[in-house]
Enzyme design. Structure first.
Site, short mmCIF file in Angstrom:
data_model
loop_
_atom_site.label_atom_id
_atom_site.label_comp_id
_atom_site.label_asym_id
_atom_site.label_seq_id
_atom_site.Cartn_x
_atom_site.Cartn_y
_atom_site.Cartn_z
N GLU A 91 -16.47 -42.32 66.86
CA GLU A 91 -16.84 -42.92 65.59
C GLU A 91 -15.64 -43.54 64.88
O GLU A 91 -14.49 -43.18 65.13
CB GLU A 91 -17.44 -41.86 64.68
CG GLU A 91 -16.41 -40.81 64.35
CD GLU A 91 -17.00 -39.56 63.73
OE1 GLU A 91 -18.23 -39.47 63.62
OE2 GLU A 91 -16.22 -38.68 63.37
N CYS A 104 -10.86 -45.43 59.38
CA CYS A 104 -10.52 -44.17 60.05
C CYS A 104 -11.00 -44.27 61.49
O CYS A 104 -12.17 -44.54 61.74
CB CYS A 104 -11.22 -43.04 59.30
SG CYS A 104 -11.07 -41.45 60.11
N CYS A 111 -12.14 -33.04 71.37
CA CYS A 111 -10.76 -32.63 71.09
C CYS A 111 -10.52 -31.26 71.68
O CYS A 111 -11.39 -30.39 71.65
CB CYS A 111 -10.51 -32.59 69.58
SG CYS A 111 -8.80 -32.14 69.16
N CYS A 115 -10.18 -26.57 66.43
CA CYS A 115 -10.08 -25.98 65.09
C CYS A 115 -11.43 -25.42 64.64
O CYS A 115 -12.47 -26.03 64.90
CB CYS A 115 -9.58 -27.01 64.08
SG CYS A 115 -7.94 -27.63 64.49
N CYS A 118 -13.83 -27.65 62.42
CA CYS A 118 -13.98 -29.05 62.81
C CYS A 118 -15.09 -29.20 63.84
O CYS A 118 -15.10 -28.53 64.88
CB CYS A 118 -12.66 -29.57 63.38
SG CYS A 118 -12.80 -31.23 64.05
N GLU A 166 -7.13 -35.51 68.77
CA GLU A 166 -5.76 -35.24 68.35
C GLU A 166 -4.89 -36.37 68.91
O GLU A 166 -4.60 -36.40 70.13
CB GLU A 166 -5.33 -33.86 68.88
CG GLU A 166 -3.84 -33.56 68.78
CD GLU A 166 -3.24 -33.83 67.42
OE1 GLU A 166 -3.72 -33.30 66.41
OE2 GLU A 166 -2.26 -34.60 67.35
N SER A 197 -2.46 -38.65 62.06
CA SER A 197 -2.69 -37.29 61.57
C SER A 197 -2.63 -36.35 62.76
O SER A 197 -3.27 -36.58 63.79
CB SER A 197 -4.07 -37.24 60.91
OG SER A 197 -4.37 -35.91 60.52
N LEU A 220 -2.37 -28.85 57.87
CA LEU A 220 -1.73 -27.54 57.70
C LEU A 220 -2.78 -26.42 57.60
O LEU A 220 -2.79 -25.50 58.39
CB LEU A 220 -0.86 -27.60 56.44
CG LEU A 220 0.27 -26.60 56.33
CD1 LEU A 220 1.19 -26.64 57.52
CD2 LEU A 220 1.05 -26.86 55.03
N HIS A 221 -3.58 -26.46 56.58
CA HIS A 221 -4.75 -25.58 56.39
C HIS A 221 -4.45 -24.11 56.11
O HIS A 221 -5.36 -23.37 55.73
CB HIS A 221 -5.72 -25.66 57.58
CG HIS A 221 -6.09 -27.05 57.95
ND1 HIS A 221 -6.55 -27.98 57.04
CD2 HIS A 221 -6.04 -27.70 59.15
CE1 HIS A 221 -6.78 -29.12 57.65
NE2 HIS A 221 -6.46 -28.99 58.92
N ASN A 302 -16.23 -30.13 54.92
CA ASN A 302 -17.53 -30.73 55.19
C ASN A 302 -18.29 -29.80 56.13
O ASN A 302 -17.98 -29.75 57.31
CB ASN A 302 -17.31 -32.10 55.84
CG ASN A 302 -18.41 -33.04 55.47
OD1 ASN A 302 -19.58 -32.72 55.66
ND2 ASN A 302 -18.05 -34.17 54.93
N1 SAH Z 1 -6.67 -34.15 65.12
C1 SAH Z 1 -6.00 -34.68 63.99
C2 SAH Z 1 -6.71 -35.87 63.38
C3 SAH Z 1 -8.20 -35.84 63.33
S1 SAH Z 1 -8.89 -34.69 62.21
C4 SAH Z 1 -5.78 -33.60 62.96
O1 SAH Z 1 -6.34 -32.52 63.08
O2 SAH Z 1 -5.01 -33.85 62.05
C5 SAH Z 1 -8.55 -35.44 60.64
C6 SAH Z 1 -8.60 -34.49 59.46
O3 SAH Z 1 -9.95 -34.06 59.21
C7 SAH Z 1 -7.77 -33.25 59.69
O4 SAH Z 1 -6.94 -32.97 58.59
C8 SAH Z 1 -8.82 -32.20 59.84
O5 SAH Z 1 -8.33 -30.96 59.49
C9 SAH Z 1 -9.92 -32.68 58.93
N2 SAH Z 1 -11.22 -32.06 59.21
C10 SAH Z 1 -11.74 -31.73 60.40
N3 SAH Z 1 -12.96 -31.19 60.25
C11 SAH Z 1 -13.23 -31.19 58.94
C12 SAH Z 1 -14.35 -30.77 58.16
N4 SAH Z 1 -15.44 -30.25 58.72
N5 SAH Z 1 -14.28 -30.91 56.82
C13 SAH Z 1 -13.18 -31.47 56.25
N6 SAH Z 1 -12.11 -31.90 56.93
C14 SAH Z 1 -12.12 -31.75 58.27
FE1 SF4 Z 2 -8.99 -31.66 66.92
FE2 SF4 Z 2 -8.14 -32.44 64.50
FE3 SF4 Z 2 -10.61 -31.44 64.85
FE4 SF4 Z 2 -8.51 -29.83 65.05
S1 SF4 Z 2 -9.17 -30.94 63.21
S2 SF4 Z 2 -10.25 -29.89 66.46
S3 SF4 Z 2 -7.02 -31.18 65.99
S4 SF4 Z 2 -9.83 -33.33 65.68
#
Ligand code: SAH
Ligand code: SF4
Length: 387
Positions: A91, A104, A111, A115, A118, A166, A197, A220-221, A302
């Protein structure tokens, strides 16, 4: 097989022209036709010699991605789902704002980092996107929008690699794609308007800094290793101290001399005031005591069903932001855009992938072969959006 010219940065295109027995400078003309004019028909490239156009027609193609669906939000956000074959979809999301227009884009189908919060991570890893598949997202969106808005100047001013995947686990393909975005003969975006990112691929942060120092955002989170180990499994390989030191090294080349930290707000997990204080302490230990070495972007989570996690209430997000801001750390709260079309990381493609899996099973049972993704796309619209 014909070469897809979207796969090439300018240097690679120049080599391709040489292989065709053409002068390297022809590549500049060709590159401008493709990226600045959005052309994919060699006959339309009227200032190229007829003989070259004929050669190109047999040796090359400008191959766009097939659009599965396009969803527009009431706030102007547009989300495209592209078919990248074998049941995979990726997407891209267009986010117009008063002073900029951001696209974006995705770097992988799925991936491998996994995480917890995610949806892309929950799908697992399918494959790396190629240079051409990464660039095609920008190529399509830019030229679609120019047509729609009746403009012949640039529409998209910023690109963020915050879609699926990623980017620093697909460095070999991401790097030439970044070069196409920055090239004055390509999209001509400035380094500070292109953001990679990462969840913390330390070795490749250094390489990016050397090869193509665009703006860097680090997901970071959590301010402590034991929590970050759970949320971002890559932390077990590259823990916080290592990550923060890599950020410090990147500072030497970072546009605007700063790093952005993303922090997804999860209720009761990482959103308490003591977490905020720990985050202040963590950030204070790096950057040479200079508060302005970083900024923090708080992202309201989200939600998606399989996560088992909940978005922090806005008041909690605001309170968290206040603690950081009071400590001198510039902190913003990301506006949720495109909520009505699910324009969050990995969300829509997740649906299609799931449907595709169901359809594959159904197909096996019935031994019928269908155009999988096409029907999966339609199915997905039906199920997810009720249209
Ligand atoms: N893999 C990279 C880039 C893609 S994710 C990364 O992790 O940085 C882009 C951003 O969306 C990241 O900061 C990620 O933590 C955030 N993200 C992923 N899932 C999400 C969700 N369900 N709600 C809000 N942000 C989210
Ligand atoms: Fe991959 Fe980024 Fe999603 Fe983590 S937040 S699973 S690194 S896309």
């Amino acid at each position: 097989m014909r070469a897809n010219l979207l796969e090439y940065d300018l240097e690679a295109l120049a080599r391709f022209c040489e292989r065709l027995g053409e002068k390297r400078f022809r590549a500049v003309q060709l590159f401008r036709w493709i990226h600045q004019r959005g052309a994919n028909d060699f006959d339309a490239m009227t200032d190229l010699a007829k003989s070259l156009r004929e050669k190109l027609k047999t040796a090359a193609i400008v191959q766009p991605l097939a659009v599965i669906s396009q969803h527009e939000s009431s706030d102007g956000t547009i989300k495209w789902l592209f078919n990248v074959g074998a049941g995979d979809a990726i997407e891209a999301v267009y986010i117009p704002e008063a002073d900029r227009a951001t696209l974006c884009i995705s770097s992988q189908a799925g991936c491998a980092v996994g995480c917890r919060f995610c949806s892309t991570g929950h799908q697992g890893f399918s494959r790396n996107l190629t240079v051409g598949e990464i660039v095609a997202q920008l190529w399509y969106a830019e030229h679609f929008l120019r047509k729609r808005l009746g403009r012949d100047d640039r529409v998209i001013s910023n690109v963020v690699m915050m879609g699926m995947g990623e980017p620093l686990q697909n460095y070999a393909e991401v790097l030439p794609a970044l070069r196409v975005m920055l090239d004055d003969h390509g999209y001509g975006l400035s380094r500070r308007r292109v953001t990679v990112s990462t969840s913390g691929m330390v070795p490749f942060m250094d390489r990016l800094g050397r090869d193509c120092p665009v703006a860097l955002a680090v997901s970071l989170h959590a301010p402590q290793d034991h929590l970050r180990d759970e949320l971002v499994p890559l932390n077990r390989k590259h823990p916080l101290d290592e990550l923060m030191q890599a950020c410090e090294r990147y500072l030497a080349v970072a546009p605007r001399d700063l790093i952005t930290f993303e922090y997804c707000m999860l209720q009761g997990v990482n959103d308490t005031s003591s977490m905020a204080q720990e985050l202040v302490a963590l950030l204070g230990r790096y950057g040479g005591g200079r508060k302005s070495w970083c900024k923090v972007n708080l992202i309201p989570f989200n939600p998606f069903p399989a996560s088992g996690l909940v978005r922090s209430p806005m008041a909690v997000v605001q309170a968290f932001a206040r603690i950081l801001n009071d400590a001198g750390i510039v902190t913003t709260v990301r506006k949720t855009r495109g909520d009505d079309i699910d324009a969050a990381c990995g969300q829509l493609a997740g649906e299609v992938k799931d449907r595709t899996a169901v359809m594959v099973r159904m197909d096996r049972r019935k031994s019928v072969s269908t155009d999988l993704l096409k029907s999966a796309g339609e199915k997905s619209s039906e199920l997810v959006y009720g249209v």
